[in-house]
Design a protein around this motif. Structure first.
Motif, PDB file in Angstrom:
ATOM      1  N   UNK A  32      45.005  26.466  33.443  1.00  0.00           N
ATOM      2  CA  UNK A  32      43.749  25.772  34.199  1.00  0.00           C
ATOM      3  C   UNK A  32      42.867  26.948  34.340  1.00  0.00           C
ATOM      4  N   UNK A  33      43.425  27.787  35.078  1.00  0.00           N
ATOM      5  CA  UNK A  33      42.184  28.968  35.832  1.00  0.00           C
ATOM      6  C   UNK A  33      41.485  29.608  34.503  1.00  0.00           C
ATOM      7  N   UNK A  34      42.020  29.907  33.386  1.00  0.00           N
ATOM      8  CA  UNK A  34      41.734  30.177  31.958  1.00  0.00           C
ATOM      9  C   UNK A  34      40.644  29.352  31.598  1.00  0.00           C
ATOM     10  N   UNK A  35      41.029  28.173  31.656  1.00  0.00           N
ATOM     11  CA  UNK A  35      40.136  27.050  31.173  1.00  0.00           C
ATOM     12  C   UNK A  35      38.697  26.921  32.260  1.00  0.00           C
ATOM     13  N   UNK A  36      38.999  26.996  33.525  1.00  0.00           N
ATOM     14  CA  UNK A  36      38.058  27.017  34.419  1.00  0.00           C
ATOM     15  C   UNK A  36      36.922  28.321  34.075  1.00  0.00           C
ATOM     16  N   UNK A  37      37.516  29.367  33.742  1.00  0.00           N
ATOM     17  CA  UNK A  37      36.922  30.748  33.528  1.00  0.00           C
ATOM     18  C   UNK A  37      36.091  30.414  32.373  1.00  0.00           C
ATOM     19  N   UNK A  38      36.621  29.747  31.160  1.00  0.00           N
ATOM     20  CA  UNK A  38      35.855  29.656  30.063  1.00  0.00           C
ATOM     21  C   UNK A  38      34.651  28.941  30.281  1.00  0.00           C
ATOM     22  N   UNK A  39      34.800  27.497  30.806  1.00  0.00           N
ATOM     23  CA  UNK A  39      33.883  26.655  31.253  1.00  0.00           C
ATOM     24  C   UNK A  39      32.803  27.434  32.241  1.00  0.00           C
ATOM     25  N   UNK A  40      32.964  28.334  32.866  1.00  0.00           N
ATOM     26  CA  UNK A  40      31.908  29.070  33.788  1.00  0.00           C
ATOM     27  C   UNK A  40      31.398  30.290  32.986  1.00  0.00           C
ATOM     28  N   UNK A  41      31.867  30.415  31.912  1.00  0.00           N
ATOM     29  CA  UNK A  41      31.511  31.846  31.313  1.00  0.00           C
ATOM     30  C   UNK A  41      31.654  33.030  31.825  1.00  0.00           C
ATOM     31  N   UNK A  42      32.909  32.903  32.415  1.00  0.00           N
ATOM     32  CA  UNK A  42      33.415  34.179  33.005  1.00  0.00           C
ATOM     33  C   UNK A  42      34.541  34.899  32.099  1.00  0.00           C
ATOM     34  N   UNK A  43      33.984  36.108  31.605  1.00  0.00           N
ATOM     35  CA  UNK A  43      34.480  36.791  30.639  1.00  0.00           C
ATOM     36  C   UNK A  43      35.618  37.607  31.008  1.00  0.00           C
ATOM     37  N   UNK A  44      37.071  37.155  31.206  1.00  0.00           N
ATOM     38  CA  UNK A  44      38.077  37.868  31.883  1.00  0.00           C
ATOM     39  C   UNK A  44      38.350  39.134  31.383  1.00  0.00           C
ATOM     40  N   UNK A  45      38.183  39.032  29.946  1.00  0.00           N
ATOM     41  CA  UNK A  45      38.618  40.430  29.098  1.00  0.00           C
ATOM     42  C   UNK A  45      37.489  41.608  29.468  1.00  0.00           C
ATOM     43  N   UNK A  46      36.597  41.059  29.998  1.00  0.00           N
ATOM     44  CA  UNK A  46      35.642  42.293  30.357  1.00  0.00           C
ATOM     45  C   UNK A  46      35.314  42.721  31.651  1.00  0.00           C
ATOM     46  N   UNK A  47      35.904  42.208  32.572  1.00  0.00           N
ATOM     47  CA  UNK A  47      35.970  42.349  33.781  1.00  0.00           C
ATOM     48  C   UNK A  47      37.249  43.394  34.364  1.00  0.00           C
ATOM     49  N   UNK A  48      36.898  44.211  35.587  1.00  0.00           N
ATOM     50  CA  UNK A  48      38.181  44.966  36.070  1.00  0.00           C
ATOM     51  C   UNK A  48      38.940  44.000  37.078  1.00  0.00           C
ATOM     52  N   UNK A  49      39.856  44.382  37.615  1.00  0.00           N
ATOM     53  CA  UNK A  49      40.601  43.921  38.744  1.00  0.00           C
ATOM     54  C   UNK A  49      39.724  43.584  39.949  1.00  0.00           C
ATOM     55  N   UNK A  50      39.191  44.526  40.249  1.00  0.00           N
ATOM     56  CA  UNK A  50      38.125  44.204  41.651  1.00  0.00           C
ATOM     57  C   UNK A  50      37.113  43.131  41.330  1.00  0.00           C
ATOM     58  N   UNK A  51      36.732  43.225  40.097  1.00  0.00           N
ATOM     59  CA  UNK A  51      35.475  42.209  39.879  1.00  0.00           C
ATOM     60  C   UNK A  51      36.421  40.665  39.974  1.00  0.00           C
ATOM     61  N   UNK A  52      37.702  40.531  39.518  1.00  0.00           N
ATOM     62  CA  UNK A  52      38.346  39.328  39.126  1.00  0.00           C
ATOM     63  C   UNK A  52      38.486  38.803  40.567  1.00  0.00           C
ATOM     64  N   UNK A  53      39.159  39.930  41.548  1.00  0.00           N
ATOM     65  CA  UNK A  53      39.236  39.650  42.966  1.00  0.00           C
ATOM     66  C   UNK A  53      38.121  38.925  43.468  1.00  0.00           C
ATOM     67  N   UNK A  54      36.749  39.373  43.356  1.00  0.00           N
ATOM     68  CA  UNK A  54      35.874  38.632  43.915  1.00  0.00           C
ATOM     69  C   UNK A  54      35.573  37.198  43.253  1.00  0.00           C
ATOM     70  N   UNK A  55      35.778  37.203  41.900  1.00  0.00           N
ATOM     71  CA  UNK A  55      35.713  36.000  41.277  1.00  0.00           C
ATOM     72  C   UNK A  55      36.527  34.862  41.764  1.00  0.00           C
ATOM     73  N   UNK A  56      37.669  35.338  41.913  1.00  0.00           N
ATOM     74  CA  UNK A  56      38.803  34.415  42.137  1.00  0.00           C
ATOM     75  C   UNK A  56      38.579  34.085  43.636  1.00  0.00           C
ATOM     76  N   UNK A  57      38.284  34.963  44.600  1.00  0.00           N
ATOM     77  CA  UNK A  57      37.841  34.398  46.046  1.00  0.00           C
ATOM     78  C   UNK A  57      36.605  33.441  46.179  1.00  0.00           C
ATOM     79  N   UNK A  58      35.612  33.703  45.105  1.00  0.00           N
ATOM     80  CA  UNK A  58      34.596  32.854  45.067  1.00  0.00           C
ATOM     81  C   UNK A  58      34.754  31.545  44.297  1.00  0.00           C
ATOM     82  N   UNK A  59      35.726  31.358  43.360  1.00  0.00           N
ATOM     83  CA  UNK A  59      36.235  30.211  42.788  1.00  0.00           C
ATOM     84  C   UNK A  59      36.820  29.198  43.900  1.00  0.00           C
TER      85      UNK A  59
END
Length: 123
Positions: A41-68
């Motif tokens: 589900x989270x992967x699907x959300x990321x794809x729909x919102x054009x979040x490129x999980x493969x190109x971000x680091x864990x700190x960036x992901x933490x911010x994206x996760x909090x914002x989502x």
């Protein structure tokens, strides 16, 4: 007939109090059972919102996760529905008594689970 309780992972956790007991006996096993669905589900959300999980680091992901979680009630409600849908009638009755507290705990545990699964989310 197999019940919802039969398919849940068995976790050996202790608890002090009713709220922590519900968390450890009901919520944690459900979250473990539904882990793959949370990932998909989270992967699907990321794809729909054009979040490129493969190109971000864990700190960036933490911010994206909090914002989502803070800005997107749709995601939160879908994740919550995945959990509540696994409740028995008695568990739902308990959930209703402290739904705000349990929702906070559910979201905290799901965020932690997703953060800890960053590498799995990327693949």
């Amino acid at each position: 007939m197999i019940s919802k309780l039969d398919i849940r992972p068995k976790l050996e956790l202790t608890a002090i109090g009713r709220t922590e007991g519900f968390q450890n006996v009901t919520l944690r096993p459900i979250l473990k059972l539904q882990h793959d669905i949370f990932i998909l589900m989270y992967r699907n959300w990321a794809e729909k919102h054009r979040v490129k999980l493969v190109s971000i680091n864990q700190d960036e992901f933490s911010n994206i996760l909090e914002n989502s979680f803070s800005r997107n009630n749709v995601v939160k409600n879908q994740l919550l529905g995945i959990v509540i849908g696994q409740f028995t009638v008695n568990e739902f009755e308990e959930y209703k008594l402290e739904s705000s507290e349990y929702n906070k705990r559910i979201f905290t545990m799901i965020k932690k689970r997703l953060f800890d699964s960053f590498e799995e989310l990327k693949s």
